[in-house]
Design a protein around this motif. Structure first.
Motif, PDB file in Angstrom:
ATOM      1  N   ARG A  56       0.830  -1.211   0.000  1.00 28.72           N
ATOM      2  CA  ARG A  56       0.000   0.000   0.000  1.00 28.72           C
ATOM      3  C   ARG A  56       0.859   1.254   0.000  1.00 28.72           C
ATOM      4  NH1 ARG A  56      -4.881  -1.550   4.287  1.00 28.72           N
ATOM      5  NH2 ARG A  56      -5.897  -3.100   2.947  1.00 28.72           N
ATOM      6  N   ALA A  57       1.932   1.233   0.774  1.00 24.08           N
ATOM      7  CA  ALA A  57       2.804   2.405   0.854  1.00 24.08           C
ATOM      8  C   ALA A  57       3.532   2.655  -0.464  1.00 24.08           C
ATOM      9  CB  ALA A  57       3.801   2.234   1.988  1.00 24.08           C
ATOM     10  N   LEU A  58       3.921   1.576  -1.130  1.00 24.51           N
ATOM     11  CA  LEU A  58       4.671   1.697  -2.384  1.00 24.51           C
ATOM     12  C   LEU A  58       3.765   1.648  -3.616  1.00 24.51           C
ATOM     13  CD1 LEU A  58       7.719  -0.617  -1.508  1.00 24.51           C
ATOM     14  CD2 LEU A  58       7.619   1.892  -1.447  1.00 24.51           C
ATOM     15  N   LYS A  59       2.471   1.445  -3.358  1.00 26.20           N
ATOM     16  CA  LYS A  59       1.470   1.430  -4.434  1.00 26.20           C
ATOM     17  C   LYS A  59       1.802   0.392  -5.500  1.00 26.20           C
ATOM     18  CE  LYS A  59       0.254   6.245  -3.612  1.00 26.20           C
ATOM     19  NZ  LYS A  59       0.164   7.613  -4.168  1.00 26.20           N
ATOM     20  N   THR A  60       1.980  -0.823  -5.028  1.00 27.93           N
ATOM     21  CA  THR A  60       2.250  -1.927  -5.939  1.00 27.93           C
ATOM     22  C   THR A  60       1.561  -3.178  -5.413  1.00 27.93           C
ATOM     23  OG1 THR A  60       3.987  -3.117  -7.130  1.00 27.93           O
ATOM     24  CG2 THR A  60       4.374  -2.672  -4.795  1.00 27.93           C
ATOM     25  N   ARG A  61       1.668  -4.275  -6.146  1.00 30.59           N
ATOM     26  CA  ARG A  61       1.025  -5.517  -5.736  1.00 30.59           C
ATOM     27  C   ARG A  61       1.811  -6.177  -4.603  1.00 30.59           C
ATOM     28  NH1 ARG A  61       1.430  -8.545 -10.976  1.00 30.59           N
ATOM     29  NH2 ARG A  61       0.920 -10.322  -9.631  1.00 30.59           N
ATOM     30  N   ALA A  62       1.080  -6.696  -3.629  1.00 36.51           N
ATOM     31  CA  ALA A  62       1.705  -7.334  -2.473  1.00 36.51           C
ATOM     32  C   ALA A  62       2.556  -8.533  -2.878  1.00 36.51           C
ATOM     33  CB  ALA A  62       0.638  -7.758  -1.462  1.00 36.51           C
ATOM     34  N   ALA A  63       2.100  -9.285  -3.877  1.00 38.01           N
ATOM     35  CA  ALA A  63       2.826 -10.488  -4.296  1.00 38.01           C
ATOM     36  C   ALA A  63       4.246 -10.158  -4.750  1.00 38.01           C
ATOM     37  CB  ALA A  63       2.068 -11.185  -5.416  1.00 38.01           C
ATOM     38  N   LEU A  64       4.452  -8.954  -5.274  1.00 34.09           N
ATOM     39  CA  LEU A  64       5.772  -8.567  -5.768  1.00 34.09           C
ATOM     40  C   LEU A  64       6.751  -8.267  -4.630  1.00 34.09           C
ATOM     41  CD1 LEU A  64       4.682  -6.191  -8.694  1.00 34.09           C
ATOM     42  CD2 LEU A  64       5.376  -8.593  -8.841  1.00 34.09           C
ATOM     43  N   LEU A  65       6.220  -8.019  -3.440  1.00 34.16           N
ATOM     44  CA  LEU A  65       7.065  -7.648  -2.300  1.00 34.16           C
ATOM     45  C   LEU A  65       7.210  -8.760  -1.270  1.00 34.16           C
ATOM     46  CD1 LEU A  65       5.608  -4.071  -1.726  1.00 34.16           C
ATOM     47  CD2 LEU A  65       7.761  -4.643  -2.857  1.00 34.16           C
ATOM     48  N   ALA A 163      15.014   4.654  -2.416  1.00 34.48           N
ATOM     49  CA  ALA A 163      15.406   4.070  -1.131  1.00 34.48           C
ATOM     50  C   ALA A 163      14.704   4.743   0.036  1.00 34.48           C
ATOM     51  CB  ALA A 163      16.921   4.157  -0.965  1.00 34.48           C
ATOM     52  N   SER A 164      14.553   6.066  -0.030  1.00 33.65           N
ATOM     53  CA  SER A 164      13.885   6.785   1.060  1.00 33.65           C
ATOM     54  C   SER A 164      12.429   6.367   1.192  1.00 33.65           C
ATOM     55  CB  SER A 164      13.981   8.299   0.838  1.00 33.65           C
ATOM     56  OG  SER A 164      13.381   8.657  -0.396  1.00 33.65           O
ATOM     57  N   GLN A 165      11.782   6.124   0.065  1.00 34.35           N
ATOM     58  CA  GLN A 165      10.388   5.684   0.073  1.00 34.35           C
ATOM     59  C   GLN A 165      10.269   4.278   0.664  1.00 34.35           C
ATOM     60  OE1 GLN A 165       8.566   5.717  -3.806  1.00 34.35           O
ATOM     61  NE2 GLN A 165       6.528   5.205  -3.024  1.00 34.35           N
ATOM     62  N   VAL A 166      11.221   3.422   0.318  1.00 32.16           N
ATOM     63  CA  VAL A 166      11.223   2.053   0.849  1.00 32.16           C
ATOM     64  C   VAL A 166      11.436   2.076   2.351  1.00 32.16           C
ATOM     65  CG1 VAL A 166      12.408  -0.166   0.841  1.00 32.16           C
ATOM     66  CG2 VAL A 166      11.974   1.015  -1.309  1.00 32.16           C
ATOM     67  N   ARG A 167      12.385   2.888   2.824  1.00 35.41           N
ATOM     68  CA  ARG A 167      12.661   2.962   4.257  1.00 35.41           C
ATOM     69  C   ARG A 167      11.430   3.436   5.034  1.00 35.41           C
ATOM     70  NH1 ARG A 167      17.800   4.816   2.463  1.00 35.41           N
ATOM     71  NH2 ARG A 167      17.124   6.989   2.686  1.00 35.41           N
ATOM     72  N   ALA A 168      10.749   4.438   4.489  1.00 36.66           N
ATOM     73  CA  ALA A 168       9.536   4.935   5.138  1.00 36.66           C
ATOM     74  C   ALA A 168       8.454   3.857   5.164  1.00 36.66           C
ATOM     75  CB  ALA A 168       9.027   6.183   4.418  1.00 36.66           C
ATOM     76  N   ALA A 173       5.455  -0.513   8.030  1.00 39.45           N
ATOM     77  CA  ALA A 173       5.152  -1.947   8.106  1.00 39.45           C
ATOM     78  C   ALA A 173       5.540  -2.514   9.465  1.00 39.45           C
ATOM     79  CB  ALA A 173       5.886  -2.692   6.990  1.00 39.45           C
ATOM     80  N   ASN A 174       6.686  -2.096   9.977  1.00 43.57           N
ATOM     81  CA  ASN A 174       7.116  -2.571  11.296  1.00 43.57           C
ATOM     82  C   ASN A 174       6.224  -2.026  12.407  1.00 43.57           C
ATOM     83  OD1 ASN A 174       9.882  -4.191  11.707  1.00 43.57           O
ATOM     84  ND2 ASN A 174       9.938  -3.100   9.756  1.00 43.57           N
TER      85      ASN A 174
END
Length: 199
Positions: A56-65, A163-168, A173-174
């Motif tokens: 949801r945060a990265l606006k992509t499909r969950a299966a890809l992550l 990378a900054s978006q992933v870290r956020a 998620a944590n």
């Protein structure tokens, strides 16, 4: 060669530290052996929750992550949590947290399940509530350890995102997964206070 020697020295120092804590606390309760099995068992639901939040945060499909989330969580659980616990035990030892104190005031009780949370002193008649309370307190350092380990792993595996978006996203998620763990620990604490047998 120097790295090997440094590793051996660290392992020896850690072993000696843990032995000293165990001796001064008359065994007590090493909380890693309480929390770690629960962390391993909860890996699947944690990965599921964090994957959904990341997607949801990265606006992509969950299966890809799912794969990168699973890898990051396995590393943080199998390596990060034990190493964090060892560091906390050493901190407890060097700051005199390995000594038994009275439990007559609210402050003393609070310190007994926070400062002494990594390796609980055997206050036998109080352990029924102290173990779940210490488990709850340990979620705080474990959360930060999980985040700082998982964020660079996910960022490296998911290079299609900044990378900054992933870290956020990993932070969010944590937060979500640790709120779930906190709710479980609070319920465990309440049940223990109400129903657990006293020694």
């Amino acid at each position: 060669m120097q790295k090997i020697r440094a590793g051996r020295l660290l392992a020896t120092a850690t072993s000696m530290s843990l032995f000293t804590v165990a001796a001064s606390a008359d065994a007590g309760v090493p909380m890693l052996f309480v929390t770690f099995p629960a962390m391993v068992v909860s890996l699947i639901p944690i990965v599921l929750v964090e994957t959904v939040v990341l997607a949801r945060a990265l606006k992509t499909r969950a299966a890809l992550l799912a794969k990168s989330t699973a890898i990051a969580n396995v590393v943080s659980t199998i390596i990060g949590i034990p190493l964090t616990w060892v560091a906390l035990v050493i901190l407890e030892l060097v700051t005199d947290g390995g000594s038994a104190h009275d439990l007559t005031t609210p402050l003393q009780k609070f310190l007994a399940v926070t400062w002494q949370a990594p390796w609980l002193i055997p206050y036998e008649r109080e352990l029924y509530w102290m173990v779940p309370a210490a488990s709850l307190a340990l979620l705080v350092p474990f959360f930060f350890a999980s985040y700082f380990i998982e964020a660079p792993i996910v960022a490296r595996l998911e290079r299609g995102f900044p990378a900054s978006q992933v870290r956020a996203a990993v932070f969010r998620a944590n937060v979500a997964s640790y709120i779930g763990l906190a709710i479980f620990n609070i319920a465990w604490l309440m049940w223990s206070i109400e129903y657990a047998p006293r020694m």
